[in-house]
Write an enzyme that holds these catalytic residues in place. Structure first.
Site, PDB file in Angstrom:
ATOM      1  N   ARG A  90       0.830  -1.202   0.000  1.00 44.01           N
ATOM      2  CA  ARG A  90       0.000   0.000   0.000  1.00 44.01           C
ATOM      3  C   ARG A  90       0.867   1.256   0.000  1.00 44.01           C
ATOM      4  O   ARG A  90       0.563   2.231  -0.691  1.00 44.01           O
ATOM      5  CB  ARG A  90      -0.925   0.008   1.222  1.00 44.01           C
ATOM      6  CG  ARG A  90      -1.773   1.266   1.319  1.00 44.01           C
ATOM      7  CD  ARG A  90      -2.702   1.240   2.507  1.00 44.01           C
ATOM      8  NE  ARG A  90      -3.497   2.466   2.574  1.00 44.01           N
ATOM      9  CZ  ARG A  90      -4.506   2.661   3.424  1.00 44.01           C
ATOM     10  NH1 ARG A  90      -4.837   1.712   4.281  1.00 44.01           N
ATOM     11  NH2 ARG A  90      -5.165   3.793   3.415  1.00 44.01           N
ATOM     12  N   ASN A 144     -10.630  -4.514  -1.447  1.00 46.72           N
ATOM     13  CA  ASN A 144     -10.509  -3.496  -2.490  1.00 46.72           C
ATOM     14  C   ASN A 144      -9.545  -3.915  -3.589  1.00 46.72           C
ATOM     15  O   ASN A 144      -8.614  -4.690  -3.335  1.00 46.72           O
ATOM     16  CB  ASN A 144     -10.020  -2.174  -1.864  1.00 46.72           C
ATOM     17  CG  ASN A 144     -11.126  -1.443  -1.155  1.00 46.72           C
ATOM     18  OD1 ASN A 144     -12.241  -1.357  -1.655  1.00 46.72           O
ATOM     19  ND2 ASN A 144     -10.823  -0.898   0.020  1.00 46.72           N
ATOM     20  N   CYS A 164     -19.176  -2.297   0.622  1.00 50.68           N
ATOM     21  CA  CYS A 164     -18.362  -1.131   0.952  1.00 50.68           C
ATOM     22  C   CYS A 164     -19.052  -0.382   2.079  1.00 50.68           C
ATOM     23  O   CYS A 164     -20.283  -0.453   2.217  1.00 50.68           O
ATOM     24  CB  CYS A 164     -18.213  -0.230  -0.281  1.00 50.68           C
ATOM     25  SG  CYS A 164     -17.195   1.239  -0.010  1.00 50.68           S
ATOM     26  N   HIS A 194     -16.522   3.274  -4.913  1.00 52.00           N
ATOM     27  CA  HIS A 194     -15.643   4.429  -4.703  1.00 52.00           C
ATOM     28  C   HIS A 194     -15.809   5.488  -5.803  1.00 52.00           C
ATOM     29  O   HIS A 194     -14.922   6.318  -6.013  1.00 52.00           O
ATOM     30  CB  HIS A 194     -14.169   4.004  -4.577  1.00 52.00           C
ATOM     31  CG  HIS A 194     -13.885   3.281  -3.299  1.00 52.00           C
ATOM     32  ND1 HIS A 194     -12.631   2.867  -2.934  1.00 52.00           N
ATOM     33  CD2 HIS A 194     -14.699   2.894  -2.290  1.00 52.00           C
ATOM     34  CE1 HIS A 194     -12.690   2.263  -1.760  1.00 52.00           C
ATOM     35  NE2 HIS A 194     -13.936   2.265  -1.361  1.00 52.00           N
ATOM     36  N   TYR A 244     -14.279   9.952  -2.289  1.00 48.57           N
ATOM     37  CA  TYR A 244     -13.330   9.543  -3.328  1.00 48.57           C
ATOM     38  C   TYR A 244     -13.434  10.417  -4.576  1.00 48.57           C
ATOM     39  O   TYR A 244     -12.503  10.444  -5.382  1.00 48.57           O
ATOM     40  CB  TYR A 244     -13.559   8.078  -3.711  1.00 48.57           C
ATOM     41  CG  TYR A 244     -13.084   7.112  -2.653  1.00 48.57           C
ATOM     42  CD1 TYR A 244     -11.770   6.681  -2.607  1.00 48.57           C
ATOM     43  CD2 TYR A 244     -13.964   6.638  -1.682  1.00 48.57           C
ATOM     44  CE1 TYR A 244     -11.328   5.803  -1.636  1.00 48.57           C
ATOM     45  CE2 TYR A 244     -13.538   5.763  -0.700  1.00 48.57           C
ATOM     46  CZ  TYR A 244     -12.216   5.348  -0.682  1.00 48.57           C
ATOM     47  OH  TYR A 244     -11.787   4.492   0.305  1.00 48.57           O
TER      48      TYR A 244
END
Length: 421
Positions: A90, A144, A164, A194, A244
């Site tokens: 990440r 995700n 989500c 998102h 987002y």
């Protein structure tokens, strides 16, 4: 009822456990299995999970295992919450895109594509093993990028629904602002995972009074502040976008910000280390307050609601899920995965009708859907050219020079997770 959580060693898991304990009348779990290859984390999380159940008087049994096949055997539902490559991957997703002047984020843009390429093959392997062991089990995907991963699962014929926590977060927030119960708030929620907008906020159900304009008029400043967008932008849109959307509506501003502060991945890694230390305390028997800062707020409520609906034990009749379009949004392919309100039951999910979508939102959805199609092809078949095309199609990239540079960086940073590289 037996539920299995794959990725059960996640620091998220106590949030889920707390929800299972509190909402046991909605979802009467008799056995909960936490599966994770990381033995040390699994032991810490499993110990806290048992203490949470004991404190709240839940009679269910919690077991832990590193053996996926044993863990999913006989499960009624399998929840997926994994992170291939961990926080280290990440951290890379959030940093190398900035070198090309693009947003560095773990679920969208170039970083989101990297996560999809690492994740889809792993999830499909897990799903195949679930199907061999227990073909009737539902797969609930919280991993995700949810839209792409869920589309991969459905395309492969699995009984899967994507989940989500963005929608339930808005529901809870709007309920507080309106002074009503969350159960009284029904969102007209439309988009892709998102990439969603609240086009209506109804009291009492799908046919209830729409109070969105009242919310924006009376609480627009607070809502805008949470989204980190100017209030006039919300007023001009006439809807509430997910946070987002700031990556799209304020791309250059976000890139500048990200280049001047520690990454979210670095913050989360430090938080996770502290959470795991806390989980090891034998006196701790509830989820710590620090967990709220980790992300995933209300994940447990959403997961309980969805699992209860799919397994026939109750849950809300309408829930926001990631599911096949099947004509719901006529400007998208039928096999696109959309995030909308749906009727949920043992036979699966059926999207509710959606009014005509403003071209301002429909155009972006169509663009990102095309990217997701290319991203899934790249994840399934590999190849530098497929990665390049997916990046070129993404509206947060879009220029061939950026796509070239990002392709090289993506492959270089993820080679150990890409079988074809």
């Amino acid at each position: 009822m037996k539920l299995t959580v794959v990725g059960g060693g996640s620091t998220y898991t106590p949030e889920l456990i707390d929800g299972f304990a509190r909402l046991r009348d909605t979802l009467p779990v008799e056995e909960l299995v936490l599966v994770d290859p990381a033995a040390e984390r699994l032991e810490l999380v499993g110990g806290l999970a048992r203490r949470i159940f004991a404190k709240q008087g839940h009679p269910g049994r919690i077991t832990t295992t590193q053996d996926l096949d044993a863990g999913v055997d006989g499960a009624d539902a399998v929840l997926l919450q994994l992170r291939v490559g961990g926080q280290a991957a990440r951290q890379q997703d959030e940093t190398w895109p900035l070198e090309c002047g693009c947003v560095g984020q773990e679920t969208t843009g170039a970083g989101g594509l990297a996560k999809a390429l690492r994740t889809v093959p792993v999830v499909l392997d897990i799903a195949e093993r679930v199907r061999r062991t227990n073909p009737d089990a539902w797969i609930i995907d919280f991993t995700n990028p949810v839209g792409i991963v869920t589309r991969a699962l459905l395309q492969a014929g699995h009984k899967a629904v994507g989940l989500c926590n963005v929608a339930i977060g808005f529901q809870r927030k709007f309920a507080r602002l309106l002074g009503v119960s969350p159960a009284d708030v029904h969102l007209d929620h439309v988009g892709l995972n998102h990439l969603t907008w609240e086009t209506g906020v109804r009291l009492g159900g799908p046919e209830g009074e729409d109070v969105l304009s009242k919310l924006l008029s009376e609480h627009g400043e607070a809502i805008a502040a949470d989204l980190r967008l100017p209030r006039p932008v919300l007023e001009r849109l006439g809807v509430v976008p997910s946070y987002y959307l700031r990556y799209f509506y304020a791309h250059d501003e976000v890139v500048r910000e990200l280049g001047t502060k520690p990454s979210r991945a670095a913050e989360v890694a430090a938080m996770e280390a502290e959470l795991l230390r806390m989980y090891g305390d034998p006196a701790l028997d509830e989820k710590p307050e620090l967990l709220a800062k980790r992300g995933g707020a209300y994940y447990s409520e959403a997961a309980v609601d969805l699992a209860a609906g799919l397994l026939g034990g109750g849950g809300s009749p309408y829930q926001v899920v990631n599911t096949l379009n099947r004509g719901t949004l006529p400007f998208l392919p039928d096999d696109a995965v959309i995030e909308v309100q749906a009727a949920v039951g043992p036979k699966g999910t059926t999207p509710l009708p959606v009014p005509a979508v403003d071209p301002l939102f429909a155009g972006l959805m169509a663009n990102v859907t095309a990217y997701e199609d290319l991203a899934l092809t790249a994840a399934l078949h590999g190849g530098r050219e497929r990665v390049f095309k997916a990046l070129l199609a993404h509206p947060l990239v879009g220029q061939y020079a950026y796509a070239e540079g990002l392709t090289d960086r993506l492959i270089a940073h993820n080679r150990e997770h890409l079988a074809w590289a």
